[in-house]
Scaffold this motif. Sequence first.
Motif, PDB file in Angstrom:
ATOM      1  N   ALA A 116       0.829  -1.216   0.000  1.00  0.00           N
ATOM      2  CA  ALA A 116       0.000   0.000   0.000  1.00  0.00           C
ATOM      3  C   ALA A 116       0.865   1.269   0.000  1.00  0.00           C
ATOM      4  N   PRO A 117       0.378   2.322  -0.642  1.00  0.00           N
ATOM      5  CA  PRO A 117      -0.828   2.382  -1.480  1.00  0.00           C
ATOM      6  C   PRO A 117      -0.581   1.782  -2.877  1.00  0.00           C
ATOM      7  N   VAL A 118      -1.640   1.173  -3.384  1.00  0.00           N
ATOM      8  CA  VAL A 118      -1.508   0.376  -4.598  1.00  0.00           C
ATOM      9  C   VAL A 118      -2.428   0.912  -5.698  1.00  0.00           C
ATOM     10  N   ILE A 119      -1.942   0.837  -6.929  1.00  0.00           N
ATOM     11  CA  ILE A 119      -2.834   1.083  -8.068  1.00  0.00           C
ATOM     12  C   ILE A 119      -2.661  -0.067  -9.055  1.00  0.00           C
ATOM     13  N   MET A 120      -3.613  -0.191  -9.953  1.00  0.00           N
ATOM     14  CA  MET A 120      -3.470  -1.121 -11.077  1.00  0.00           C
ATOM     15  C   MET A 120      -3.744  -0.348 -12.355  1.00  0.00           C
ATOM     16  N   VAL A 121      -2.994  -0.672 -13.389  1.00  0.00           N
ATOM     17  CA  VAL A 121      -3.310  -0.156 -14.728  1.00  0.00           C
ATOM     18  C   VAL A 121      -3.552  -1.398 -15.570  1.00  0.00           C
ATOM     19  N   ASN A 122      -4.783  -1.587 -15.977  1.00  0.00           N
ATOM     20  CA  ASN A 122      -5.214  -2.861 -16.570  1.00  0.00           C
ATOM     21  C   ASN A 122      -4.769  -4.006 -15.657  1.00  0.00           C
ATOM     22  N   GLU A 123      -3.912  -4.917 -16.115  1.00  0.00           N
ATOM     23  CA  GLU A 123      -3.535  -6.062 -15.272  1.00  0.00           C
ATOM     24  C   GLU A 123      -2.264  -5.817 -14.460  1.00  0.00           C
ATOM     25  N   ALA A 124      -1.575  -4.698 -14.682  1.00  0.00           N
ATOM     26  CA  ALA A 124      -0.299  -4.434 -13.996  1.00  0.00           C
ATOM     27  C   ALA A 124      -0.542  -3.755 -12.652  1.00  0.00           C
ATOM     28  N   THR A 125       0.146  -4.258 -11.621  1.00  0.00           N
ATOM     29  CA  THR A 125       0.001  -3.697 -10.275  1.00  0.00           C
ATOM     30  C   THR A 125       1.235  -2.861  -9.920  1.00  0.00           C
ATOM     31  N   TYR A 126       1.002  -1.693  -9.332  1.00  0.00           N
ATOM     32  CA  TYR A 126       2.096  -0.832  -8.893  1.00  0.00           C
ATOM     33  C   TYR A 126       1.896  -0.530  -7.420  1.00  0.00           C
ATOM     34  N   GLY A 127       2.919  -0.837  -6.600  1.00  0.00           N
ATOM     35  CA  GLY A 127       2.800  -0.646  -5.158  1.00  0.00           C
ATOM     36  C   GLY A 127       3.673   0.479  -4.644  1.00  0.00           C
ATOM     37  N   SER A 128       3.535   0.743  -3.337  1.00  0.00           N
ATOM     38  CA  SER A 128       4.277   1.810  -2.663  1.00  0.00           C
ATOM     39  C   SER A 128       4.209   3.108  -3.454  1.00  0.00           C
ATOM     40  N   MET A 129       3.013   3.463  -3.867  1.00  0.00           N
ATOM     41  CA  MET A 129       2.846   4.643  -4.715  1.00  0.00           C
ATOM     42  C   MET A 129       3.077   5.928  -3.934  1.00  0.00           C
ATOM     43  N   SER A 130       3.716   6.862  -4.611  1.00  0.00           N
ATOM     44  CA  SER A 130       3.859   8.225  -4.095  1.00  0.00           C
ATOM     45  C   SER A 130       3.314   9.139  -5.182  1.00  0.00           C
ATOM     46  N   VAL A 131       3.193  10.415  -4.859  1.00  0.00           N
ATOM     47  CA  VAL A 131       2.729  11.367  -5.881  1.00  0.00           C
ATOM     48  C   VAL A 131       3.673  11.316  -7.079  1.00  0.00           C
ATOM     49  N   GLN A 132       4.986  11.347  -6.790  1.00  0.00           N
ATOM     50  CA  GLN A 132       5.988  11.326  -7.862  1.00  0.00           C
ATOM     51  C   GLN A 132       5.868  10.065  -8.713  1.00  0.00           C
ATOM     52  N   LYS A 133       5.705   8.925  -8.055  1.00  0.00           N
ATOM     53  CA  LYS A 133       5.620   7.651  -8.787  1.00  0.00           C
ATOM     54  C   LYS A 133       4.337   7.611  -9.623  1.00  0.00           C
ATOM     55  N   MET A 134       3.272   8.184  -9.087  1.00  0.00           N
ATOM     56  CA  MET A 134       2.012   8.208  -9.830  1.00  0.00           C
ATOM     57  C   MET A 134       2.170   9.016 -11.113  1.00  0.00           C
ATOM     58  N   VAL A 135       2.843  10.157 -11.002  1.00  0.00           N
ATOM     59  CA  VAL A 135       3.085  11.003 -12.188  1.00  0.00           C
ATOM     60  C   VAL A 135       3.881  10.205 -13.221  1.00  0.00           C
ATOM     61  N   GLU A 136       4.890   9.472 -12.748  1.00  0.00           N
ATOM     62  CA  GLU A 136       5.731   8.689 -13.670  1.00  0.00           C
ATOM     63  C   GLU A 136       4.940   7.580 -14.369  1.00  0.00           C
ATOM     64  N   VAL A 137       4.107   6.892 -13.591  1.00  0.00           N
ATOM     65  CA  VAL A 137       3.320   5.791 -14.183  1.00  0.00           C
ATOM     66  C   VAL A 137       2.358   6.350 -15.237  1.00  0.00           C
ATOM     67  N   ILE A 138       1.697   7.443 -14.899  1.00  0.00           N
ATOM     68  CA  ILE A 138       0.753   8.043 -15.860  1.00  0.00           C
ATOM     69  C   ILE A 138       1.500   8.501 -17.115  1.00  0.00           C
ATOM     70  N   ASP A 139       2.659   9.130 -16.915  1.00  0.00           N
ATOM     71  CA  ASP A 139       3.448   9.593 -18.066  1.00  0.00           C
ATOM     72  C   ASP A 139       3.813   8.417 -18.971  1.00  0.00           C
ATOM     73  N   LYS A 140       4.158   7.292 -18.341  1.00  0.00           N
ATOM     74  CA  LYS A 140       4.550   6.111 -19.117  1.00  0.00           C
ATOM     75  C   LYS A 140       3.393   5.665 -20.025  1.00  0.00           C
ATOM     76  N   TYR A 141       2.185   5.624 -19.464  1.00  0.00           N
ATOM     77  CA  TYR A 141       1.037   5.172 -20.268  1.00  0.00           C
ATOM     78  C   TYR A 141       0.589   6.237 -21.271  1.00  0.00           C
ATOM     79  N   LYS A 142       0.807   7.506 -20.912  1.00  0.00           N
ATOM     80  CA  LYS A 142       0.485   8.575 -21.866  1.00  0.00           C
ATOM     81  C   LYS A 142       1.345   8.429 -23.115  1.00  0.00           C
ATOM     82  N   ALA A 143       2.593   8.003 -22.902  1.00  0.00           N
ATOM     83  CA  ALA A 143       3.527   7.886 -24.028  1.00  0.00           C
ATOM     84  C   ALA A 143       3.259   6.643 -24.876  1.00  0.00           C
ATOM     85  N   MET A 144       2.492   5.710 -24.330  1.00  0.00           N
ATOM     86  CA  MET A 144       2.193   4.484 -25.076  1.00  0.00           C
ATOM     87  C   MET A 144       1.014   4.719 -26.004  1.00  0.00           C
ATOM     88  N   GLU A 145       0.908   3.889 -27.004  1.00  0.00           N
ATOM     89  CA  GLU A 145      -0.198   3.996 -27.975  1.00  0.00           C
ATOM     90  C   GLU A 145      -1.541   3.820 -27.291  1.00  0.00           C
TER      91      GLU A 145
END
Length: 165
Positions: A136-165
Amino acid sequence: MSNAAQSVAQEEIDLTGANQVIDKYQDMHGSLMPVLQGIQEHYGYIPEPTVHLVAERLNVYTSQIYGVLTFYAQFHLKPRGKYIVRVCMGTACHVKGATRIGDTLTEQLGIGHAETTEDLKFTAEYVACIGACGMAPVIMVNEATYGSMSVQKMVEVIDKYKAME
Ligand code: FES
């Protein structure tokens, strides 16, 4: 999407896929559930014109179909994003700052719970415990799980998916 734009979009739905699903299950006893599941699998949600088609072809009332669609959480009546971002709001995640993670998602994408970006790339969902409390805190993007989320990590994860098709 405005109501007008949405109704235009709905009129343009190609019903071939829905007809094929109905063809497959039509003669089966209890065909309504598999038909609705098949339609959602095909379109990603249940477009309104398909509800009327199912009612006509399976000879059931639309009210009966909407009853099923609203009872089961698995069905979606609106288009959903390619990436479903689930933010766990369970107790363990809440205690460790899940609200901040949800707020960051809103800041980054302009969407809150059960909302979808206009480009249909992201849908946000706040969910109950997803069984990974140790991370915790945890998010999922489709089937992928991301743990120990911070504000910074959340921004990075979103940026990663924004850059994907
Ligand atoms: S409370 Fe978030 S994974 Fe359990």
